[in-house]
Each structure stands twice: as C-alpha cells, then as structure tokens.
Design a protein around this motif. Structure first.
Motif, PDB file in Angstrom:
ATOM      1  N   ALA A   1       0.818  -1.212   0.000  1.00  0.00           N
ATOM      2  CA  ALA A   1       0.000   0.000   0.000  1.00  0.00           C
ATOM      3  C   ALA A   1       0.852   1.264   0.000  1.00  0.00           C
ATOM      4  CB  ALA A   1      -0.925  -0.001   1.211  1.00  0.00           C
ATOM      5  N   GLU A   2       0.236   2.364  -0.443  1.00  0.00           N
ATOM      6  CA  GLU A   2       0.930   3.660  -0.444  1.00  0.00           C
ATOM      7  C   GLU A   2       1.134   4.180   0.972  1.00  0.00           C
ATOM      8  OE1 GLU A   2      -1.236   6.404  -2.872  1.00  0.00           O
ATOM      9  OE2 GLU A   2      -0.563   5.473  -4.736  1.00  0.00           O
ATOM     10  N   ILE A   3       0.160   3.921   1.827  1.00  0.00           N
ATOM     11  CA  ILE A   3       0.234   4.368   3.223  1.00  0.00           C
ATOM     12  C   ILE A   3       0.263   3.120   4.087  1.00  0.00           C
ATOM     13  CG2 ILE A   3      -0.940   5.595   5.081  1.00  0.00           C
ATOM     14  CD1 ILE A   3      -2.238   7.344   2.900  1.00  0.00           C
ATOM     15  N   LEU A   4       1.295   2.999   4.913  1.00  0.00           N
ATOM     16  CA  LEU A   4       1.437   1.839   5.788  1.00  0.00           C
ATOM     17  C   LEU A   4       1.412   2.279   7.247  1.00  0.00           C
ATOM     18  CD1 LEU A   4       4.202  -0.203   3.949  1.00  0.00           C
ATOM     19  CD2 LEU A   4       1.804  -0.822   4.207  1.00  0.00           C
ATOM     20  N   VAL A   5       0.662   1.535   8.034  1.00  0.00           N
ATOM     21  CA  VAL A   5       0.639   1.737   9.472  1.00  0.00           C
ATOM     22  C   VAL A   5       1.470   0.607  10.080  1.00  0.00           C
ATOM     23  CG1 VAL A   5      -0.804   1.893  11.531  1.00  0.00           C
ATOM     24  CG2 VAL A   5      -1.663   2.756   9.346  1.00  0.00           C
ATOM     25  N   VAL A   6       2.476   0.968  10.868  1.00  0.00           N
ATOM     26  CA  VAL A   6       3.338  -0.012  11.536  1.00  0.00           C
ATOM     27  C   VAL A   6       3.003   0.044  13.022  1.00  0.00           C
ATOM     28  CG1 VAL A   6       5.700  -0.728  12.000  1.00  0.00           C
ATOM     29  CG2 VAL A   6       5.151   0.353   9.818  1.00  0.00           C
ATOM     30  N   ALA A   7       2.484  -1.077  13.564  1.00  0.00           N
ATOM     31  CA  ALA A   7       2.015  -1.055  14.951  1.00  0.00           C
ATOM     32  C   ALA A   7       2.369  -2.350  15.662  1.00  0.00           C
ATOM     33  CB  ALA A   7       0.505  -0.848  14.981  1.00  0.00           C
TER      34      ALA A   7
ATOM     35  N   ILE B   1       2.985   5.438   9.022  1.00  0.00           N
ATOM     36  CA  ILE B   1       2.406   5.949  10.269  1.00  0.00           C
ATOM     37  C   ILE B   1       2.718   4.952  11.374  1.00  0.00           C
ATOM     38  CG2 ILE B   1       0.261   6.574  11.444  1.00  0.00           C
ATOM     39  CD1 ILE B   1      -0.867   7.177   8.591  1.00  0.00           C
ATOM     40  N   ILE B   2       3.250   5.464  12.483  1.00  0.00           N
ATOM     41  CA  ILE B   2       3.575   4.607  13.625  1.00  0.00           C
ATOM     42  C   ILE B   2       2.814   5.145  14.837  1.00  0.00           C
ATOM     43  CG2 ILE B   2       5.404   3.687  15.084  1.00  0.00           C
ATOM     44  CD1 ILE B   2       7.339   4.199  12.757  1.00  0.00           C
ATOM     45  N   PRO B   3       1.621   4.582  15.107  1.00  0.00           N
ATOM     46  CA  PRO B   3       0.866   5.045  16.280  1.00  0.00           C
ATOM     47  C   PRO B   3       1.511   4.515  17.546  1.00  0.00           C
ATOM     48  CG  PRO B   3      -0.258   3.199  15.257  1.00  0.00           C
ATOM     49  CD  PRO B   3       0.930   3.523  14.393  1.00  0.00           C
ATOM     50  N   GLU B   4       1.647   5.356  18.524  1.00  0.00           N
ATOM     51  CA  GLU B   4       2.293   4.943  19.764  1.00  0.00           C
ATOM     52  C   GLU B   4       1.582   5.631  20.902  1.00  0.00           C
ATOM     53  OE1 GLU B   4       4.258   2.890  22.182  1.00  0.00           O
ATOM     54  OE2 GLU B   4       4.703   2.575  20.075  1.00  0.00           O
ATOM     55  N   PHE B   5       1.358   4.906  21.986  1.00  0.00           N
ATOM     56  CA  PHE B   5       0.573   5.435  23.087  1.00  0.00           C
ATOM     57  C   PHE B   5       1.397   5.848  24.292  1.00  0.00           C
ATOM     58  CE2 PHE B   5      -2.619   2.466  21.123  1.00  0.00           C
ATOM     59  CZ  PHE B   5      -3.213   3.475  20.386  1.00  0.00           C
ATOM     60  N   ASN B   6       2.706   5.940  24.154  1.00  0.00           N
ATOM     61  CA  ASN B   6       3.479   6.429  25.281  1.00  0.00           C
ATOM     62  C   ASN B   6       4.171   7.734  24.894  1.00  0.00           C
ATOM     63  OD1 ASN B   6       6.079   5.903  24.159  1.00  0.00           O
ATOM     64  ND2 ASN B   6       5.866   3.764  24.725  1.00  0.00           N
TER      65      ASN B   6
ATOM     66  N   THR C   1      -1.098  -3.068  21.780  1.00  0.00           N
ATOM     67  CA  THR C   1      -2.478  -2.588  21.807  1.00  0.00           C
ATOM     68  C   THR C   1      -2.807  -1.660  20.658  1.00  0.00           C
ATOM     69  OG1 THR C   1      -1.851  -0.784  23.286  1.00  0.00           O
ATOM     70  CG2 THR C   1      -2.666  -2.812  24.315  1.00  0.00           C
ATOM     71  N   ALA C   2      -1.803  -1.093  20.010  1.00  0.00           N
ATOM     72  CA  ALA C   2      -2.060  -0.180  18.887  1.00  0.00           C
ATOM     73  C   ALA C   2      -2.523  -0.924  17.636  1.00  0.00           C
ATOM     74  CB  ALA C   2      -0.797   0.620  18.574  1.00  0.00           C
ATOM     75  N   VAL C   3      -2.356  -2.243  17.593  1.00  0.00           N
ATOM     76  CA  VAL C   3      -2.710  -3.006  16.390  1.00  0.00           C
ATOM     77  C   VAL C   3      -4.219  -2.966  16.133  1.00  0.00           C
ATOM     78  CG1 VAL C   3      -2.708  -5.301  15.329  1.00  0.00           C
ATOM     79  CG2 VAL C   3      -0.684  -4.469  16.512  1.00  0.00           C
ATOM     80  N   SER C   4      -5.038  -3.140  17.161  1.00  0.00           N
ATOM     81  CA  SER C   4      -6.496  -3.166  16.967  1.00  0.00           C
ATOM     82  C   SER C   4      -6.998  -1.854  16.386  1.00  0.00           C
ATOM     83  CB  SER C   4      -7.204  -3.440  18.301  1.00  0.00           C
ATOM     84  OG  SER C   4      -6.822  -4.685  18.796  1.00  0.00           O
ATOM     85  N   GLN C   5      -6.566  -0.736  16.959  1.00  0.00           N
ATOM     86  CA  GLN C   5      -6.991   0.562  16.451  1.00  0.00           C
ATOM     87  C   GLN C   5      -6.441   0.797  15.052  1.00  0.00           C
ATOM     88  OE1 GLN C   5      -5.692  -0.016  19.435  1.00  0.00           O
ATOM     89  NE2 GLN C   5      -6.787   1.087  21.014  1.00  0.00           N
ATOM     90  N   SER C   6      -5.238   0.309  14.793  1.00  0.00           N
ATOM     91  CA  SER C   6      -4.628   0.476  13.471  1.00  0.00           C
ATOM     92  C   SER C   6      -5.395  -0.305  12.419  1.00  0.00           C
ATOM     93  CB  SER C   6      -3.168   0.025  13.499  1.00  0.00           C
ATOM     94  OG  SER C   6      -2.442   0.811  14.411  1.00  0.00           O
ATOM     95  N   ARG C   7      -5.828  -1.516  12.754  1.00  0.00           N
ATOM     96  CA  ARG C   7      -6.648  -2.305  11.820  1.00  0.00           C
ATOM     97  C   ARG C   7      -7.919  -1.551  11.461  1.00  0.00           C
ATOM     98  NH1 ARG C   7      -5.309  -7.573  14.521  1.00  0.00           N
ATOM     99  NH2 ARG C   7      -3.879  -8.536  13.036  1.00  0.00           N
TER     100      ARG C   7
END
Length: 160
Positions: free
Chosen positions: A89-95, A144-149, A98-104
């Motif tokens: 994909a053009e945009i990739l989320v790397v997680a 995109i790398i979502p991180e919760f800390n 716990t960030a995997v569920s929201q990323s999906r």
C-alpha cells in the motif's frame, strides 16, 4: 493526571503541598551521590562507576544476543516477526501491541474512503524486525507509527 481526557479541577493554592525538598524529608537522601549517605544498594546502577557501566553494557549485549538466538524460533512458532495486510500500500501503518487493533480499524476506514492503506503488525520487539520493516516500507509514500506512550518505541529503532 496526564492520562485524563476530562476537565480536571486544579486545587486552590492555599491547600497545595509545598514543593518537594529531599533534604527536608524524614528519610535521608539516598541517591548514591549526596552526602551523608553514599550507601551502595545496587552497584550495577550506581552513577560514576566504570565497572557498573561495563556490567550493564555486557548485560545489554547478552540480551541482544539472546534475542537474535530466539529469531529462528519466532519464525517457527509465530510465523515470522511481522504480519502484513496489504503490504504494498501507499500508506502503511506499523504497529505493535495494543495499537494493532486501532490500526486495523483505521486501515479499514481508510480503505472505505478509497485510500490505499495497509498494516504491518510487529510481533516481536526483541529481536526487532528492522530489516523486514525497512524492506516492506521502502516503496510507501507515508508510514504511520501510532504509539501510546510519551516517547514512542518503534521510530527510534527504524532510524538505526
């Protein structure tokens, strides 16, 4: 209160405790650097001690070596260090974690809007799949790398 999303009421100035002063504490300061107590509790975390730093460094090297030895078992039992969904994909989320569920969910919503999005799920932080992620993300327009800390975990490792 850093994790609160609601409004909080700040206490009035006249009921607040004074700023903490370790030298006024009923328990003496015991941080290995302040007199009168230069007491050794744990020599491997003492400051200003070459042997402590060397021991800590050798522990870190052993941890990294053990993680690398585990790599083949992670591939065998978990099917690899990462799991992908629409890897090209053009945009990739790397997680991870716990960030995997929201990323999906975010990837699914993006696809509903016609955005070419994919997910890379990190299964193991030790060993960290640096080369795998670099290879998978090299053609992406955005990662995109979502991180919760507060400081994040993955971005620093990808820059190595």
């Amino acid at each position: 209160m850093t994790h609160s999303r609601d409004n909080v009421e700040i206490a009035a100035e006249d009921i607040k405790l004074p700023p903490y002063n370790p030298y006024n504490s009923p328990v003496p300061v015991m941080d290995m650097e302040n007199v009168p107590i230069r007491q050794m509790r744990d020599p491997f975390v003492m400051k200003s001690n070459f042997i402590s730093y060397a021991a800590h460094a050798s522990w870190q090297q052993e941890i990294l070596a053990a993680a690398e030895r585990a790599r083949k078992y992670i591939h065998k039992y978990l099917g690899g260090l990462v799991e992908t969904d629409n890897e090209g994909a053009e945009i990739l989320v790397v997680a991870s974690g716990t960030a995997v569920s929201q990323s999906r969910e975010a990837v699914a919503l993006a696809r509903q809007e016609g955005i070419d999005a994919g997910l890379i799920r990190i299964k193991s932080l030790r060993p960290f799949p640096t080369e795998e992620i670099k290879e998978m993300t090299k053609k992406a327009k955005a990662v995109i790398i979502p991180e919760f800390n507060r400081v994040g975990c993955c971005a620093g490792r990808l820059n190595q």
